[in-house]
Design a protein around this motif. Structure first.
Motif, PDB file in Angstrom:
ATOM      1  N   ASP A 200      -6.456   1.401  -8.890  1.00 11.75           N
ATOM      2  CA  ASP A 200      -5.090   1.914  -8.781  1.00 11.75           C
ATOM      3  C   ASP A 200      -4.534   2.218 -10.168  1.00 11.75           C
TER       4      ASP A 200
ATOM      5  N   LYS B 212     -11.122   6.042  -2.880  1.00 11.29           N
ATOM      6  CA  LYS B 212     -10.726   4.668  -2.583  1.00 11.29           C
ATOM      7  C   LYS B 212     -11.417   3.649  -3.491  1.00 11.29           C
TER       8      LYS B 212
ATOM      9  N   LYS C 253      -6.130   9.491  -7.560  1.00  6.72           N
ATOM     10  CA  LYS C 253      -5.950   8.579  -6.428  1.00  6.72           C
ATOM     11  C   LYS C 253      -4.475   8.422  -6.091  1.00  6.72           C
TER      12      LYS C 253
ATOM     13  N   LEU D  90      -7.813  10.514   0.057  1.00  7.22           N
ATOM     14  CA  LEU D  90      -7.803   9.131  -0.396  1.00  7.22           C
ATOM     15  C   LEU D  90      -9.154   8.461  -0.169  1.00  7.22           C
ATOM     16  N   GLU D  91      -9.863   8.851   0.893  1.00  7.00           N
ATOM     17  CA  GLU D  91     -11.178   8.258   1.179  1.00  7.00           C
ATOM     18  C   GLU D  91     -12.160   8.527   0.040  1.00  7.00           C
TER      19      GLU D  91
ATOM     20  N   GLN E 166      -2.772   9.279  -2.561  1.00  4.03           N
ATOM     21  CA  GLN E 166      -1.989   8.306  -1.809  1.00  4.03           C
ATOM     22  C   GLN E 166      -0.643   8.899  -1.401  1.00  4.03           C
TER      23      GLN E 166
ATOM     24  N   ASN F 272       0.812  -1.212   0.000  1.00  9.74           N
ATOM     25  CA  ASN F 272       0.000   0.000   0.000  1.00  9.74           C
ATOM     26  C   ASN F 272       0.846   1.262   0.000  1.00  9.74           C
TER      27      ASN F 272
END
Length: 321
Positions: A291, A287, A267, A283-284, A271, A23
């Motif tokens: 990716d 999410k 995103k 990021l929320e 991150q 992550n």
């Protein structure tokens, strides 16, 4: 790709968030990965042989001219001798220069291989280390510590007059939706130079003071088809290093990424902000987005091939080509 200033990379190592490795965006400062040297431009063996063909043509033509001009044999011999010496000197110089450049390139490649082996060993060692279990300070304190660290970050001098990329206007809408502090097209003064660097977008995190330079890289120019942002060209590498020295994180996306996956690009930025500051709010909101998939950097040779094939037209809207 993301490039961190050494101060931020050191800070994150000293104050880890305790994230799992899968992550994490790699917190490596720019300039650690070795860059292959550019091959020298040298004459081929065929061109070297052409020098002697020129000499042979002159050696045949001059006696014929000498007869028509009424030269004596002594004058002819002196002229042909001087001509031969000049040709020989040119050949020796070109051959010596060729050998010197090839020898330097061979040495540079040897150094590059050694650096690459060391880099891979360091990466393997880093991957084998256990993840830190330390708890990071609360986000407010972490951001305050970062704000003190970023107090010397260099600020832009004004808006840029650089030409806007065809994909940037649409991407700006996505950036400002999730990062309202986004500013497009600003200039940074290059020390000891009259020139400036233009940033496509900058994002400044208000709580921590960290600044992110977001760049959109096209493989070649739209009109001239000249290769741009090539991995085997040092221009971007020097620019990244200077921005890192100024205290800016550099995030580089390809034009195709921002056109086809703008939310994944957002995103990725969210991150980066989270991993440095610990703030999850950006990021929320993203999410649920996939990716961002990595893209292999291109070389100048590959960029020229993409220009010939009309690569950019495969993903840009027709009205913008």
């Amino acid at each position: 790709m993301v490039f961190y200033p050494k101060a931020i990379a050191d800070f994150c190592r000293q104050h880890p968030l305790g994230l799992s490795r899968e992550n994490q965006v790699s917190l490596q400062p720019a300039g650690l990965h070795p860059v292959p040297p550019k091959p020298p431009v040298v004459l081929s063996v065929t061109w070297l042989g052409l020098i002697w063909l020129i000499w042979l043509g002159g050696a045949i033509a001059f006696p014929l001219l000498a007869v028509s001009w009424g030269w004596s044999w002594l004058e002819l011999l002196l002229f042909v001798g001087a001509y031969s010496c000049i040709i020989a000197a040119v050949y020796i110089y070109v051959l010596g220069r060729r050998h010197k450049l090839l020898f330097q390139y061979k040495q540079q490649m040897s150094e590059y291989r050694e650096q690459l082996i060391k880099y891979q060993e360091q990466q393997s060692f880093s991957d084998s280390q256990p993840q830190p279990k330390l708890l990071s300070p609360n986000p407010q304190l972490r951001c305050q510590m970062l704000a003190d660290l970023m107090s010397s970050r260099v600020c832009p001098i004004g808006r840029s007059n650089a030409r806007q990329g065809v994909s940037e206007a649409q991407f700006l809408q996505y950036l400002q939706r999730y990062f309202p502090m986004t500013v497009q097209g600003v200039e940074f003064k290059i020390p000891m130079s009259r020139k400036c660097y233009s940033a496509d977008f900058i994002i400044v995190h208000s709580l921590s003071g960290i600044g992110i330079d977001v760049e959109v890289d096209e493989p070649y120019a739209g009109l001239s088809k000249k290769p741009t942002h090539c991995w085997d060209d040092d221009n971007d590498r020097r620019r990244n290093q200077l921005f890192n020295e100024w205290g800016w994180i550099v995030v580089r996306f390809t034009e195709k990424q921002v056109v086809q996956a703008p939310l994944s690009c957002c995103k990725f930025i969210a991150q980066v902000i989270f991993e440095v500051t610990g703030e999850l709010s950006y990021l929320e909101r993203l999410k649920a987005e996939p990716d961002l998939l990595p893209v292999k950097p291109w070389t100048a040779k590959e960029a020229r091939r993409m220009a010939r094939d009309g690569y950019r037209q495969s993903y840009l809207p027709l009205r913008k080509t």
